[in-house]
Design a protein around this motif. Sequence first.
Motif, PDB file in Angstrom:
ATOM      1  N   ASN A  86     -27.356 -11.984   1.430  1.00  0.00           N
ATOM      2  CA  ASN A  86     -27.441 -13.492   2.183  1.00  0.00           C
ATOM      3  C   ASN A  86     -27.738 -12.705   3.483  1.00  0.00           C
TER       4      ASN A  86
ATOM      5  N   TYR B  45     -31.643 -12.949   2.753  1.00  0.00           N
ATOM      6  CA  TYR B  45     -32.175 -14.792   2.398  1.00  0.00           C
ATOM      7  C   TYR B  45     -32.457 -15.357   3.619  1.00  0.00           C
ATOM      8  N   ARG B  46     -31.457 -15.463   4.763  1.00  0.00           N
ATOM      9  CA  ARG B  46     -31.644 -16.290   5.420  1.00  0.00           C
ATOM     10  C   ARG B  46     -33.098 -15.891   6.560  1.00  0.00           C
TER      11      ARG B  46
ATOM     12  N   LEU C  83     -25.496 -10.100  -6.055  1.00  0.00           N
ATOM     13  CA  LEU C  83     -26.870 -10.179  -5.675  1.00  0.00           C
ATOM     14  C   LEU C  83     -25.956 -12.040  -6.353  1.00  0.00           C
TER      15      LEU C  83
ATOM     16  N   PRO D 245     -26.655 -14.946  -7.585  1.00  0.00           N
ATOM     17  CA  PRO D 245     -27.461 -15.143  -8.918  1.00  0.00           C
ATOM     18  C   PRO D 245     -28.941 -16.217  -8.788  1.00  0.00           C
ATOM     19  N   ARG D 246     -28.939 -17.090  -7.504  1.00  0.00           N
ATOM     20  CA  ARG D 246     -29.898 -18.278  -7.663  1.00  0.00           C
ATOM     21  C   ARG D 246     -30.969 -17.555  -6.464  1.00  0.00           C
TER      22      ARG D 246
ATOM     23  N   TYR E  20     -32.263 -13.996  -7.578  1.00  0.00           N
ATOM     24  CA  TYR E  20     -33.032 -13.110  -7.690  1.00  0.00           C
ATOM     25  C   TYR E  20     -33.291 -12.563  -8.960  1.00  0.00           C
ATOM     26  N   GLU E  21     -34.615 -12.272  -9.310  1.00  0.00           N
ATOM     27  CA  GLU E  21     -34.329 -12.187 -10.688  1.00  0.00           C
ATOM     28  C   GLU E  21     -34.984 -11.324 -11.112  1.00  0.00           C
TER      29      GLU E  21
END
Lengths: 473, 473
Positions: B271, B274-275, B303, B305-306, B308-309
């Motif tokens: 989180n 991401y920010r 994680l 799911p939106r 990471y890949e």
Amino acid sequence: MSQEKEIYRSELAERQQVIKNEGLPVIVMLEGWSAAGKGSALGSIIKFMDPRFFRVYNMDAVTEEEMRRPFLYRHAVKMPMKGQFSFFDGSVMDEVTYQYLTDEISKEEYDAKVESIVHYERQLRDNGYLVVKFFLDVSEKDQKKRIEKLLDSKNTKWRVTKKDLWQNKNYKKCKKVFDDYIKRTDTKECPWHRIKADDKDQVESIIANTIIAEIDAAVKKPHKAEIQSNPYELVKMPKLSKIKLEGKELTREEYQKKLKKLQKELSALHNKIYRKKIPVIIAYEGWDAAGKGGNIKRVASALDPRGYEVFPIASPTPEEKNRHFLWRFYNRLPKTGHIAIFDRTWYGRVMVERLEGFCSENDWKRAYNEINEFEKDLTDWGAIVIKFWVQIDKDTQLERFTLRQNTPEKQWKITDEDWRNREKWDLYEKAIDEMIAKTSTEFAPWFVLESNDKKYARIKALEIIIDEIKKRL
Amino acid sequence: MSQEKEIYRSELAERQQVIKNEGLPVIVMLEGWSAAGKGSALGSIIKFMDPRFFRVYNMDAVTEEEMRRPFLYRHAVKMPMKGQFSFFDGSVMDEVTYQYLTDEISKEEYDAKVESIVHYERQLRDNGYLVVKFFLDVSEKDQKKRIEKLLDSKNTKWRVTKKDLWQNKNYKKCKKVFDDYIKRTDTKECPWHRIKADDKDQVESIIANTIIAEIDAAVKKPHKAEIQSNPYELVKMPKLSKIKLEGKELTREEYQKKLKKLQKELSALHNKIYRKKIPVIIAYEGWDAAGKGGNIKRVASALDPRGYEVFPIASPTPEEKNRHFLWRFYNRLPKTGHIAIFDRTWYGRVMVERLEGFCSENDWKRAYNEINEFEKDLTDWGAIVIKFWVQIDKDTQLERFTLRQNTPEKQWKITDEDWRNREKWDLYEKAIDEMIAKTSTEFAPWFVLESNDKKYARIKALEIIIDEIKKRL
């Protein structure tokens, strides 16, 4: 962790192996009210899955690149390969209903988009995809409470968007549109699962178990795709055998003079469509050695090289073969204001794939309609779609093949496959006649370029392109 | 059309066949002052070329997507395949010097970027690309005249940008930076061609004839790539044989407890990054059956799911094989704030490609340095790069292979290739020791995960990832 949760998570992870073995691609679309808990439900149910073989897409933010493409583009390019999952957190419903609710698009545009979505989802199903759609329902009061709770904490406050607040304020208006949307897109191929999102654990359990059940059902009883009847107005076209080729020729002088004039004109028009942001798609199909390459060259060399692309279409790569046959063309659509020229196209489906048995009979019979729908979406988006059939007769082809064979610099242009295709001339002719008859829609008709004399065909192509662009300006 | 123009246009078109036959990819970078005529020169020289086998890129506008990637990304993803041309109208020079001139980046950042560009262009040349760089020179007075002329006509006025006007106003300041940039990037692998852009016809002729001459030279005398010596500080690493595996294990209870705690911690950190828009790249390499998949799963399931890949890296597709070996990884870099996990990586170059002879000795010997430069660029961009070697001993591998062979649900995980690789264990061990020694840079060191007990390795991976992220926050 509750035992039930452990069970469905494990079962879902096992289904990854099942869909891999079956070559079944699965698309899960999770829609619903803001703050209904889509993201966390998704995060929870995939916990035991192998992250190498699924993808989760948050479809919230539309990028600049995506805005310059048809609205289904950003969804279509994300379709999974055979045997894999794609999860969409928010999908096309959220996008399109919001545009309509905020008057960004008219009722008419909205209706057209809903229609496109119905087609698109049916095509996915018919092309072997399992599409599982959920809508998470929350009451007005409950939504308000949830948003307030998020706003209460420093850690979650930033997640509340203006759109969320707007939605709660306009709950009734939104509900009416959502209900209508769901009704219109609730098809037998891709039905909705509407879930009351009161209890978090229950929502997750319903979603997971529904996906599991749908996979098992799809594996047990594979979907039978129906051939749709064509709903579009068609332009009457002649059979290839009726097309006169003799006399359609130009002297070198006439050709040079016209070429120069037309290229100049096209060049100026390219500038205009660039500034008006009109996309243009030019599709070339034709017999081997009909002169597609040289024709394309005369068109392209009139264009500003920064504003067009030429795509030679060869046999599909494994990534392409394992998806909807239109996927690789979605991937190559031009941006607004740009021109895309295709050297061979999506019509491969009803020619080489049909005749070589690369797809089933049901597949190619369905494809006429699927292609018409695809092209309808392109023209609805605002694109000018021009389709050329480059026509020569059998003798001319033989002459050109022989010349290629005997000229060292040209030998690379001729392969054994060309000779094998030539043997199937009559079968191809029948398929082409059927293709042209069934896909000459009013919004995207075929144009025949008589190309026994390549000069004639080039001038005619330029004239048609100029004409079609002018009609739109 | 002058005869000279016709000749070089035809010759350039012929060179398309030459580079196709030779498998030579060609990159033309056209830089220069605003209004120097880059676009029209480009449009002119390609007139006779086959538009199916080259691409022209206008690099002016940086999209949102591109802004969230390393600065070389948008150039790297556009490198042509073997045998094809890419023309860049304005390229990385224009972008980077403008950022520096307008104080968007500091002197230090600018220097680092110029250094990266030198590396990147050398790598292209060493990996078989021909890079032809032009700079079109215009005097201050002449530029002013050209801009005024453009502004004079309704049809061309819109093409003059604020940046163009700014450049003319700050001509002297720009010239100093341009001169310096050109000097520093004028390498023997990729030298500059600086052209006075006074006369339009002459400029076109020089550009075309230079490209022709460079292609002929490259074909006649293929480039010999030198092995660069490593300029980066290295972390001292133990050989695989010195890594203790015994005793590195956890009971199921310890494991479950730690796993829960660490996953919760990682989830919260995800989180935060991401920010704060910090990108994270996690690279997994290890012996077959070492437990990479299960390890990745424990990381990924912590994680959102939106954000990471996971990329499983298999053998390259034809599109990938016919480009720089790092191309397919450029294509898979995460956006800022996102995490990319690689199941096998770019290190295939110095392991499987080396041992199976898929690349030349010069190729893999060069690759250590090329990879260090690539990872340096990633960390300069702001990424956290974490590289795991998942280690097991030979007996443990045999045990797991045998188990897989004898368990029906696991048989898909084991192939003949795994057994063949196992026979080469000693050769691989030597290559891995060399790889770890040469690529454990201070900015991107290797971490060994002792995985005879998979539980131990999973906990260690989570701890390292958490540590590395915390260091950055």
